[in-house]
Design an enzyme around this catalytic site. Structure first.
Site, PDB file in Angstrom:
ATOM      1  N   ASP A  75       1.369   1.875 -13.745  1.00  0.00           N
ATOM      2  CA  ASP A  75      -0.084   1.663 -13.688  1.00  0.00           C
ATOM      3  C   ASP A  75      -0.869   2.973 -13.572  1.00  0.00           C
ATOM      4  O   ASP A  75      -2.087   2.948 -13.409  1.00  0.00           O
ATOM      5  CB  ASP A  75      -0.433   0.778 -12.480  1.00  0.00           C
ATOM      6  N   ARG A 100       2.009   1.113  -6.182  1.00  0.00           N
ATOM      7  CA  ARG A 100       1.064   2.104  -6.722  1.00  0.00           C
ATOM      8  C   ARG A 100       0.812   3.268  -5.761  1.00  0.00           C
ATOM      9  O   ARG A 100       0.136   4.235  -6.138  1.00  0.00           O
ATOM     10  CB  ARG A 100      -0.264   1.424  -7.081  1.00  0.00           C
ATOM     11  N   ARG A 146      -8.844  -5.624  -2.618  1.00  0.00           N
ATOM     12  CA  ARG A 146      -8.183  -4.319  -2.504  1.00  0.00           C
ATOM     13  C   ARG A 146      -8.884  -3.440  -1.454  1.00  0.00           C
ATOM     14  O   ARG A 146      -8.442  -3.364  -0.321  1.00  0.00           O
ATOM     15  CB  ARG A 146      -8.170  -3.613  -3.874  1.00  0.00           C
ATOM     16  N   HIS A 175     -11.123  -6.158  -8.738  1.00  0.00           N
ATOM     17  CA  HIS A 175     -11.770  -4.866  -8.502  1.00  0.00           C
ATOM     18  C   HIS A 175     -13.237  -5.004  -8.916  1.00  0.00           C
ATOM     19  O   HIS A 175     -13.529  -5.685  -9.921  1.00  0.00           O
ATOM     20  CB  HIS A 175     -11.168  -3.779  -9.412  1.00  0.00           C
ATOM     21  N   CYS A 269     -11.044   1.051 -16.347  1.00  0.00           N
ATOM     22  CA  CYS A 269      -9.864   1.309 -15.519  1.00  0.00           C
ATOM     23  C   CYS A 269      -9.126   2.564 -15.980  1.00  0.00           C
ATOM     24  O   CYS A 269      -8.515   3.253 -15.170  1.00  0.00           O
ATOM     25  CB  CYS A 269      -8.893   0.134 -15.577  1.00  0.00           C
TER      26      CYS A 269
HETATM   27  N1  ARG Z   1      -2.360  -3.292 -12.680  1.00  0.00           N
HETATM   28  C1  ARG Z   1      -3.385  -2.534 -12.024  1.00  0.00           C
HETATM   29  C2  ARG Z   1      -3.626  -3.081 -10.621  1.00  0.00           C
HETATM   30  O1  ARG Z   1      -3.564  -4.271 -10.434  1.00  0.00           O
HETATM   31  C3  ARG Z   1      -4.630  -2.544 -12.826  1.00  0.00           C
HETATM   32  C4  ARG Z   1      -5.711  -1.645 -12.287  1.00  0.00           C
HETATM   33  C5  ARG Z   1      -6.969  -1.722 -13.065  1.00  0.00           C
HETATM   34  N2  ARG Z   1      -7.882  -0.755 -12.658  1.00  0.00           N
HETATM   35  C6  ARG Z   1      -9.185  -0.974 -12.386  1.00  0.00           C
HETATM   36  N3  ARG Z   1      -9.931   0.046 -12.147  1.00  0.00           N
HETATM   37  N4  ARG Z   1      -9.670  -2.176 -12.307  1.00  0.00           N
HETATM   38  O2  ARG Z   1      -3.873  -2.345  -9.687  1.00  0.00           O
END
Ligand code: ARG
Length: 297
Positions: A75, A100, A146, A175, A269
């Site tokens: 990612d 991550r 998040r 997000h 993203c």
């Molecule tokens: N697979 C990543 C996650 O879930 C995607 C992140 C996408 N980034 C964003 N800025 N929305 O963290």
């Protein structure tokens, strides 16, 4: 007759973007509802889509830099999550998902060693521009999936810019940058249903003239767009939003990033904006200094 205010000329401002080549991009775990573990990714197509995004930015006169991708971090291509940068000050990230977490250090090294910034390492979980959107002299800050409210407070202390917490309620829009983007220094586009009732009311109060997206636009990653104040890099499938942008005098630039949708990401993203000291003005002075000479056409 309905009152109609013709949109003023939209003025682009040159941007500095940080990106990460999708050399190791893959869907190997599932940390949002878009991801299905083991979904096949067409690596060559992903690379071609990413290259067209970078080409479009450069053709529009923006600066694009890249950080070296690391194997085992599929990612890492989503550069937006690595930090939020305002006034040349870097507020780093602390990722929610263990998979991550090592990205934070890799990006911090780029900021410090390659680009000469100091990086503030946050105490609380926060995912950079994924959940922080600077606009109109404020920082809009998402929470719910998040980034934590504690991180919003920490960012406000760090930047000294008022931070407005907004609660996300739909896991598909985990997000803030999947549900809202800054059109320019003063206004935003967003998908109301992604937010709690109170947060929706806050957005209505702050941005009464916002461009509202439909569910189809939002599910097509239409809010995961990147605007330079005039050109809007947008998913080609966000058709109503594209029409709305055009009506308001913006210039939509469709870029297909379908391979990245498999991981829950789109154009924004993949793009970290590095804002220098002249890029963040308060509402009152936002239309003047620093704008590109050329009008948008
Ligand atoms: N697979 C990543 C996650 O879930 C995607 C992140 C996408 N980034 C964003 N800025 N929305 O963290």
């Amino acid at each position: 007759m309905p009152s109609f205010r013709a949109p003023g000329p939209r003025v682009p401002r040159p941007r500095r973007y940080l990106t990460c080549e999708p050399r190791h991009f893959d869907v190997r775990y599932a940390i949002n509802p878009w991801m299905r573990e083991g979904t096949p990714v067409d690596t060559a197509l992903a690379r071609a889509q990413w290259e067209s995004l970078v080409r479009v930015y450069r053709d529009l006169g923006h600066t694009v830099e890249t950080v070296e991708p690391l194997a085992g971090l599929p990612d890492m291509v989503f550069a937006a999550n690595a930090a939020v940068v305002i006034d040349g000050r870097v507020f780093g990230s602390r990722f929610h998902a263990p998979q991550r977490r090592p990205e934070a250090g890799a990006y911090a090294r780029w900021f410090e060693e390659a680009a000469g910034f100091e990086v503030h390492v946050p105490q609380a979980v926060c995912e950079g521009e994924g959940d922080f959107v600077p606009v109109g002299g404020l920082v809009l800050a998402g929470t719910g999936f998040r980034t934590t409210v504690e991180a919003h407070q920490e960012a406000q202390e760090f930047f000294g810019v008022p931070t407005v917490s907004l609660r996300l309620v739909d896991p598909y829009f985990y997000h803030l940058d999947t549900a809202l983007f800054a059109l320019d220094d003063e206004n935003v586009a967003y998908y109301p249903e992604a937010f709690s009732p109170g947060s929706r009311a806050v957005l209505e109060r702050l941005f009464p003239d916002a461009l509202l997206a439909t569910a189809d636009d939002a599910m097509a990653f239409g809010l995961n767009s990147v605007s330079d104040g005039c050109h809007v890099i947008i998913s080609p499938r966000a058709t109503s939003l594209i029409e709305g942008l055009t009506r308001r005098g913006y210039v939509p630039v469709p870029v297909e990033l379908s391979e990245f949708h498999k991981a829950g990401g789109g154009a924004k993203c993949c793009t970290q904006e590095i804002r220098g000291s002249s890029d963040c003005r308060l509402r009152s002075s936002s239309s003047q200094a620093g704008a590109m000479e050329a009008r948008c056409d």
